[in-house]
Motif scaffolding. Structure first.
Motif, PDB file in Angstrom:
ATOM      1  N   LEU A 143       0.805  -1.229   0.000  1.00  0.00           N
ATOM      2  CA  LEU A 143       0.000   0.000   0.000  1.00  0.00           C
ATOM      3  C   LEU A 143       0.834   1.273   0.000  1.00  0.00           C
ATOM      4  CD1 LEU A 143      -2.737  -0.984   2.611  1.00  0.00           C
ATOM      5  CD2 LEU A 143      -2.764  -1.288   0.128  1.00  0.00           C
ATOM      6  N   ALA A 144       2.135   1.160   0.090  1.00  0.00           N
ATOM      7  CA  ALA A 144       2.998   2.343   0.222  1.00  0.00           C
ATOM      8  C   ALA A 144       2.718   3.359  -0.883  1.00  0.00           C
ATOM      9  CB  ALA A 144       4.461   1.916   0.180  1.00  0.00           C
ATOM     10  N   GLY A 145       2.358   4.579  -0.459  1.00  0.00           N
ATOM     11  CA  GLY A 145       2.123   5.664  -1.401  1.00  0.00           C
ATOM     12  C   GLY A 145       0.792   5.617  -2.128  1.00  0.00           C
ATOM     13  N   ARG A 146      -0.055   4.656  -1.786  1.00  0.00           N
ATOM     14  CA  ARG A 146      -1.311   4.509  -2.523  1.00  0.00           C
ATOM     15  C   ARG A 146      -2.529   5.112  -1.813  1.00  0.00           C
ATOM     16  NH1 ARG A 146      -0.240   1.083  -6.704  1.00  0.00           N
ATOM     17  NH2 ARG A 146       1.199  -0.683  -6.403  1.00  0.00           N
ATOM     18  N   GLU A 147      -2.473   5.224  -0.492  1.00  0.00           N
ATOM     19  CA  GLU A 147      -3.691   5.585   0.243  1.00  0.00           C
ATOM     20  C   GLU A 147      -4.038   7.057   0.094  1.00  0.00           C
ATOM     21  OE1 GLU A 147      -5.874   4.700   4.517  1.00  0.00           O
ATOM     22  OE2 GLU A 147      -3.827   3.997   4.167  1.00  0.00           O
ATOM     23  N   VAL A 148      -5.305   7.339  -0.140  1.00  0.00           N
ATOM     24  CA  VAL A 148      -5.828   8.702  -0.200  1.00  0.00           C
ATOM     25  C   VAL A 148      -6.948   8.826   0.841  1.00  0.00           C
ATOM     26  CG1 VAL A 148      -5.206   8.995  -2.626  1.00  0.00           C
ATOM     27  CG2 VAL A 148      -7.489   8.150  -2.037  1.00  0.00           C
ATOM     28  N   GLU A 149      -7.310  10.063   1.147  1.00  0.00           N
ATOM     29  CA  GLU A 149      -8.286  10.307   2.214  1.00  0.00           C
ATOM     30  C   GLU A 149      -9.674  10.665   1.708  1.00  0.00           C
ATOM     31  OE1 GLU A 149      -7.618   9.884   5.407  1.00  0.00           O
ATOM     32  OE2 GLU A 149      -5.524   9.354   4.986  1.00  0.00           O
ATOM     33  N   GLU A 150      -9.796  11.051   0.440  1.00  0.00           N
ATOM     34  CA  GLU A 150     -11.061  11.550  -0.077  1.00  0.00           C
ATOM     35  C   GLU A 150     -11.440  10.839  -1.372  1.00  0.00           C
ATOM     36  OE1 GLU A 150     -12.920  13.686   1.456  1.00  0.00           O
ATOM     37  OE2 GLU A 150     -11.498  14.290   3.029  1.00  0.00           O
ATOM     38  N   GLY A 151     -12.746  10.634  -1.557  1.00  0.00           N
ATOM     39  CA  GLY A 151     -13.226  10.013  -2.770  1.00  0.00           C
ATOM     40  C   GLY A 151     -12.906  10.807  -4.017  1.00  0.00           C
ATOM     41  N   GLU A 152     -12.920  12.150  -3.885  1.00  0.00           N
ATOM     42  CA  GLU A 152     -12.630  12.991  -5.040  1.00  0.00           C
ATOM     43  C   GLU A 152     -11.203  12.771  -5.538  1.00  0.00           C
ATOM     44  OE1 GLU A 152     -13.941  13.988  -2.244  1.00  0.00           O
ATOM     45  OE2 GLU A 152     -15.917  14.864  -2.734  1.00  0.00           O
ATOM     46  N   VAL A 153     -10.282  12.577  -4.619  1.00  0.00           N
ATOM     47  CA  VAL A 153      -8.896  12.313  -4.997  1.00  0.00           C
ATOM     48  C   VAL A 153      -8.792  10.947  -5.662  1.00  0.00           C
ATOM     49  CG1 VAL A 153      -6.519  12.092  -4.154  1.00  0.00           C
ATOM     50  CG2 VAL A 153      -8.061  13.770  -3.115  1.00  0.00           C
ATOM     51  N   LEU A 154      -9.480   9.983  -5.093  1.00  0.00           N
ATOM     52  CA  LEU A 154      -9.478   8.640  -5.661  1.00  0.00           C
ATOM     53  C   LEU A 154      -9.951   8.664  -7.111  1.00  0.00           C
ATOM     54  CD1 LEU A 154      -9.300   5.504  -4.582  1.00  0.00           C
ATOM     55  CD2 LEU A 154     -11.786   5.639  -4.829  1.00  0.00           C
ATOM     56  N   MET A 155     -11.053   9.367  -7.352  1.00  0.00           N
ATOM     57  CA  MET A 155     -11.691   9.313  -8.653  1.00  0.00           C
ATOM     58  C   MET A 155     -11.066  10.276  -9.671  1.00  0.00           C
ATOM     59  SD  MET A 155     -13.748   6.905  -8.064  1.00  0.00           S
ATOM     60  CE  MET A 155     -15.153   6.792  -9.163  1.00  0.00           C
ATOM     61  N   ALA A 156      -9.979  10.912  -9.305  1.00  0.00           N
ATOM     62  CA  ALA A 156      -9.299  11.826 -10.237  1.00  0.00           C
ATOM     63  C   ALA A 156      -8.478  11.070 -11.271  1.00  0.00           C
ATOM     64  CB  ALA A 156      -8.410  12.798  -9.464  1.00  0.00           C
ATOM     65  N   GLN A 157      -8.269   9.776 -11.081  1.00  0.00           N
ATOM     66  CA  GLN A 157      -7.520   8.984 -12.048  1.00  0.00           C
ATOM     67  C   GLN A 157      -8.146   7.598 -12.160  1.00  0.00           C
ATOM     68  OE1 GLN A 157      -3.929   9.601  -9.509  1.00  0.00           O
ATOM     69  NE2 GLN A 157      -3.573   7.422  -9.838  1.00  0.00           N
ATOM     70  N   PRO A 158      -7.795   6.820 -13.185  1.00  0.00           N
ATOM     71  CA  PRO A 158      -8.504   5.561 -13.442  1.00  0.00           C
ATOM     72  C   PRO A 158      -8.241   4.443 -12.443  1.00  0.00           C
ATOM     73  CG  PRO A 158      -7.476   6.399 -15.459  1.00  0.00           C
ATOM     74  CD  PRO A 158      -6.935   7.203 -14.331  1.00  0.00           C
ATOM     75  N   ALA A 159      -7.050   4.409 -11.834  1.00  0.00           N
ATOM     76  CA  ALA A 159      -6.683   3.261 -11.000  1.00  0.00           C
ATOM     77  C   ALA A 159      -5.496   3.617 -10.126  1.00  0.00           C
ATOM     78  CB  ALA A 159      -6.334   2.056 -11.896  1.00  0.00           C
ATOM     79  N   GLY A 160      -5.142   2.694  -9.216  1.00  0.00           N
ATOM     80  CA  GLY A 160      -3.869   2.784  -8.518  1.00  0.00           C
ATOM     81  C   GLY A 160      -3.891   3.239  -7.075  1.00  0.00           C
ATOM     82  N   LYS A 161      -5.048   3.670  -6.552  1.00  0.00           N
ATOM     83  CA  LYS A 161      -5.094   4.213  -5.197  1.00  0.00           C
ATOM     84  C   LYS A 161      -5.959   3.348  -4.280  1.00  0.00           C
ATOM     85  CE  LYS A 161      -2.540   7.793  -6.187  1.00  0.00           C
ATOM     86  NZ  LYS A 161      -1.167   7.878  -5.657  1.00  0.00           N
ATOM     87  N   LEU A 162      -5.858   3.656  -2.980  1.00  0.00           N
ATOM     88  CA  LEU A 162      -6.640   2.959  -1.964  1.00  0.00           C
ATOM     89  C   LEU A 162      -7.369   3.966  -1.094  1.00  0.00           C
ATOM     90  CD1 LEU A 162      -6.605  -0.028  -0.084  1.00  0.00           C
ATOM     91  CD2 LEU A 162      -5.810   1.769   1.428  1.00  0.00           C
ATOM     92  N   LEU A 163      -8.643   3.701  -0.832  1.00  0.00           N
ATOM     93  CA  LEU A 163      -9.454   4.543   0.039  1.00  0.00           C
ATOM     94  C   LEU A 163     -10.159   3.659   1.056  1.00  0.00           C
ATOM     95  CD1 LEU A 163     -10.818   7.374   0.629  1.00  0.00           C
ATOM     96  CD2 LEU A 163     -12.666   6.589  -0.878  1.00  0.00           C
ATOM     97  N   ARG A 164     -10.080   4.066   2.327  1.00  0.00           N
ATOM     98  CA  ARG A 164     -10.876   3.398   3.357  1.00  0.00           C
ATOM     99  C   ARG A 164     -12.159   4.200   3.529  1.00  0.00           C
ATOM    100  NH1 ARG A 164      -6.803   0.700   7.480  1.00  0.00           N
ATOM    101  NH2 ARG A 164      -4.824   1.147   6.486  1.00  0.00           N
ATOM    102  N   LEU A 165     -13.276   3.496   3.444  1.00  0.00           N
ATOM    103  CA  LEU A 165     -14.570   4.166   3.408  1.00  0.00           C
ATOM    104  C   LEU A 165     -15.469   3.578   4.477  1.00  0.00           C
ATOM    105  CD1 LEU A 165     -16.113   6.247   1.620  1.00  0.00           C
ATOM    106  CD2 LEU A 165     -16.910   4.307   0.264  1.00  0.00           C
ATOM    107  N   ARG A 166     -16.006   4.432   5.327  1.00  0.00           N
ATOM    108  CA  ARG A 166     -16.979   4.000   6.323  1.00  0.00           C
ATOM    109  C   ARG A 166     -18.364   4.364   5.830  1.00  0.00           C
ATOM    110  NH1 ARG A 166     -14.298   4.755  12.381  1.00  0.00           N
ATOM    111  NH2 ARG A 166     -12.519   3.384  11.961  1.00  0.00           N
ATOM    112  N   LEU A 167     -19.154   3.351   5.569  1.00  0.00           N
ATOM    113  CA  LEU A 167     -20.500   3.568   5.065  1.00  0.00           C
ATOM    114  C   LEU A 167     -21.455   3.836   6.224  1.00  0.00           C
ATOM    115  CD1 LEU A 167     -20.586   0.749   2.362  1.00  0.00           C
ATOM    116  CD2 LEU A 167     -20.077   3.182   2.049  1.00  0.00           C
TER     117      LEU A 167
END
Length: 209
Positions: A143-167
């Motif tokens: 996971l090194a360097g992959r985690e982001v904090e916001e959905g908007e950041v995640l969805m700014a590119q096609p792939a490659g990141k990790l988001l923890r989401l509490r529904l």
């Protein structure tokens, strides 16, 4: 993509899919039953039956799709192969997300070709509010360097990141407990969609341990 054995599909699965779609403004959520999950025991009922139950559970829910692609493949149900199939359909620029629960996430480094997962999609972990386990060393490295904090950041590119989401709902329903109750002749009312419960009871599914 929201995979799983769906053995059987229950309201926790379906509510998570709805809330995942809302949280990330996804066009659709493909709920994909695994035929032969490599890291899980063999499901209790046939793949075709689990797919039929999933379709009943989804019914006309907007944006949810019962996707049978893993059932049509031979061999183990590797998520990397499923994502590759989805990626071919949506193209290189589309944003693709693989969602999984916290327990599955903790074993992600043991999956088949884990690096390839991130080459093909983002990974979204549906977190449990009461769960804050120390991550295994191999997972931390993955996971090194992959985690982001916001959905908007995640969805700014096609792939490659990790988001923890509490529904919002995080319904504490366990397929294991549902199967246990069915095997014991106990009520599963309000744990499953009514149509799913009706088919299971009519066909005597999960009746024996």
């Amino acid at each position: 993509m929201l995979g799983g054995t769906f053995d059987p599909v229950h309201l926790g699965h379906l509510r998570s899919a709805v809330e995942l779609r809302e949280a990330l403004a996804l066009d659709r959520v493909h709920m994909i039953p695994a035929a032969m999950p490599p890291l899980r025991g063999e499901p209790r009922v046939s793949p075709d039956e689990r797919l039929a139950l999933l379709r009943l559970g989804i019914a006309d829910t907007p944006g949810l799709v019962a996707d049978p692609r893993e059932l049509a493949r031979d061999g183990p149900s590797y998520s990397a192969d499923t994502l590759a199939s989805l990626r071919r359909e949506v193209g290189d620029e589309a944003r693709l997300v693989m969602a999984l629960g916290h327990d599955a996430f903790l074993r992600l480094a043991d999956w088949h070709e884990p690096e390839r997962l991130f080459a093909l999609a983002h990974v979204v972990v549906i977190d449990r509010p009461d769960h804050d386990a120390v991550l295994p060393a191999a997972l931390t490295e993955l996971l090194a360097g992959r985690e982001v904090e916001e959905g908007e950041v995640l969805m700014a590119q096609p792939a490659g990141k990790l988001l923890r989401l509490r529904l919002p709902s995080r319904m504490a329903i366990s397929a294991t407990e549902v199967r246990r109750r069915l095997a014991s002749g106990l009520s599963v009312r309000y744990l499953l969609p009514e149509a799913v419960e009706a088919r299971i009871l009519a066909r005597g599914l999960y009746r024996h341990r």
